[in-house]
Scaffold this motif. Structure first.
Motif, PDB file in Angstrom:
ATOM      1  N   ALA A 131     -57.912  17.870 -31.098  1.00 42.42           N
ATOM      2  CA  ALA A 131     -57.644  18.160 -32.514  1.00 42.42           C
ATOM      3  C   ALA A 131     -58.631  19.193 -33.052  1.00 42.42           C
ATOM      4  CB  ALA A 131     -57.718  16.875 -33.329  1.00 42.42           C
ATOM      5  N   HIS A 134     -48.251  14.681 -30.203  1.00 40.80           N
ATOM      6  CA  HIS A 134     -48.938  13.623 -30.952  1.00 40.80           C
ATOM      7  C   HIS A 134     -49.751  14.240 -32.094  1.00 40.80           C
ATOM      8  CE1 HIS A 134     -51.082   9.879 -31.759  1.00 40.80           C
ATOM      9  NE2 HIS A 134     -52.216  10.539 -31.654  1.00 40.80           N
ATOM     10  N   LEU A 135     -50.468  15.316 -31.798  1.00 44.07           N
ATOM     11  CA  LEU A 135     -51.229  15.992 -32.851  1.00 44.07           C
ATOM     12  C   LEU A 135     -50.304  16.599 -33.894  1.00 44.07           C
ATOM     13  CD1 LEU A 135     -54.106  17.828 -30.921  1.00 44.07           C
ATOM     14  CD2 LEU A 135     -54.128  15.569 -31.988  1.00 44.07           C
ATOM     15  N   ARG A 140     -56.778   8.147 -26.216  1.00 43.48           N
ATOM     16  CA  ARG A 140     -56.203   8.706 -27.448  1.00 43.48           C
ATOM     17  C   ARG A 140     -57.301   9.232 -28.373  1.00 43.48           C
ATOM     18  NH1 ARG A 140     -53.640   4.516 -29.098  1.00 43.48           N
ATOM     19  NH2 ARG A 140     -55.161   3.856 -30.655  1.00 43.48           N
ATOM     20  N   GLU A 141     -58.440   8.550 -28.396  1.00 40.96           N
ATOM     21  CA  GLU A 141     -59.552   8.992 -29.241  1.00 40.96           C
ATOM     22  C   GLU A 141     -60.044  10.379 -28.834  1.00 40.96           C
ATOM     23  OE1 GLU A 141     -64.106   7.630 -30.437  1.00 40.96           O
ATOM     24  OE2 GLU A 141     -62.746   6.192 -29.498  1.00 40.96           O
ATOM     25  N   GLY A 158     -47.391  15.471 -34.740  1.00 38.64           N
ATOM     26  CA  GLY A 158     -46.881  14.362 -35.537  1.00 38.64           C
ATOM     27  C   GLY A 158     -47.872  13.879 -36.576  1.00 38.64           C
ATOM     28  N   ALA A 159     -49.168  14.085 -36.280  1.00 39.44           N
ATOM     29  CA  ALA A 159     -50.221  13.686 -37.226  1.00 39.44           C
ATOM     30  C   ALA A 159     -50.567  14.805 -38.205  1.00 39.44           C
ATOM     31  CB  ALA A 159     -51.474  13.271 -36.451  1.00 39.44           C
ATOM     32  N   GLY A 160     -49.842  15.914 -38.121  1.00 43.42           N
ATOM     33  CA  GLY A 160     -50.088  17.032 -39.014  1.00 43.42           C
ATOM     34  C   GLY A 160     -51.302  17.871 -38.643  1.00 43.42           C
ATOM     35  N   LEU A 161     -51.755  17.765 -37.386  1.00 44.25           N
ATOM     36  CA  LEU A 161     -52.967  18.456 -36.948  1.00 44.25           C
ATOM     37  C   LEU A 161     -52.669  19.726 -36.155  1.00 44.25           C
ATOM     38  CD1 LEU A 161     -54.991  15.293 -35.846  1.00 44.25           C
ATOM     39  CD2 LEU A 161     -55.209  16.581 -37.986  1.00 44.25           C
ATOM     40  N   GLU A 214     -57.530  12.884 -30.131  1.00 37.64           N
ATOM     41  CA  GLU A 214     -57.578  13.008 -31.581  1.00 37.64           C
ATOM     42  C   GLU A 214     -58.904  13.592 -32.080  1.00 37.64           C
ATOM     43  OE1 GLU A 214     -54.465   9.382 -32.628  1.00 37.64           O
ATOM     44  OE2 GLU A 214     -56.631   9.021 -32.780  1.00 37.64           O
TER      45      GLU A 214
END
Length: 262
Positions: free
Chosen positions: A171, A195-196, A163-164, A198-201, A167
């Motif tokens: 990202a 996933h990105l 995941r890192e 959802g994180a606003g990226l 991200e």
């Protein structure tokens, strides 16, 4: 904004000093390791900054990574700048023809991506050297599980070491290419992009979720998606309903993006 060179700069001395190596077990090129998971550096850092389309796979495999490493070593030995070494090494990650490209172009044209970019066909994006298409992976660097190519298990979003990477590196590419449309090749890369989002990226409206994989082995699903095969005649291995729904949803999505531009 230029892409970050720090990871490449960290590993290039080891890369330049190495001859033939067992990529999977290379301690000099190990990017991260935890339990059964080993992430190995390979020169896939280059980002095509003018790309309009981003094609996202899961992760580079060992064969692809070894070829990129060999290409990078050759150009390093010739004294090319690091950015040019990375650009040339990354070229092996792209596909230039065959059924996969033809299927991809047909599907992108069918949902309106050519119109979005004011093209007669998205085939024009694949002009050699133009870099209007950026090829990348949810996990930028090769991942091995117990020495085998990673195939999506364990789940990359639920596995901290993986995941890192999503991200950090994926990202970064999302930030560099905010106006591109993003095509995940399968559910695993799609999950990483969502996933990105959802994180606003990453803008969710620019992710082409649900497009069938353009592989030639996926010909029937592509044909149903494109309306080239009567869904009633599809084999048992193909479920037409989700494909037809995805095609309709993607057409609406692209139309909305196009409307927003005008």
């Amino acid at each position: 904004m230029a892409y970050n060179l720090s990871t490449a700069e960290k590993f290039f001395p080891a890369l330049a000093a190495s001859g033939a190596m067992n990529l999977v077990n290379s301690s000099a090129l190990t990017y991260a390791q935890g339990g059964k998971v080993r992430v190995v550096y390979a020169p896939f850092d280059h980002v095509a900054s003018h790309a309009k389309l981003v094609v996202v796979g899961i992760t580079p495999g060992a064969a692809q990574a070894s070829a990129a490493l060999a290409e990078a070593r050759k150009h390093l030995a010739a004294g090319l700048p690091i950015t040019e070494v990375l650009r040339r090494a990354k070229l092996i990650a792209s596909f230039s023809g065959g059924a996969m490209r033809n299927n991809l172009v047909s599907m992108l044209d069918a949902i309106g991506v050519a119109d979005l970019f004011s093209l007669s066909s998205t085939d024009a994006l694949f002009t050699p050297g133009a870099e209007h298409v950026h090829f990348t992976s949810a996990l930028r660097y090769p991942v091995f599980i117990d020495g085998q190519n990673y195939n999506g298990n364990p789940d990359m979003i639920r596995t901290p070491i993986l995941r890192e990477i999503v991200e950090k590196h994926l990202a970064e590419e999302a930030a560099l290419l905010p106006n591109a449309v993003w095509l995940p090749l399968g559910p695993k890369p799609q999950a990483a992009l969502l996933h990105l989002a959802g994180a606003g990226l990453l803008d969710r409206s620019r992710i082409l979720a649900g497009l069938p994989h353009p592989s030639g082995a996926n010909a029937e699903r592509v044909a149903v998606f494109l309306g080239q095969k009567d869904p009633r005649l599809a084999s048992a291995k193909t479920n037409p309903a989700p494909l037809l729904a995805a095609c309709a949803a993607l057409r609406r999505q692209i139309a909305e993006l196009n409307g927003g531009r005008n």
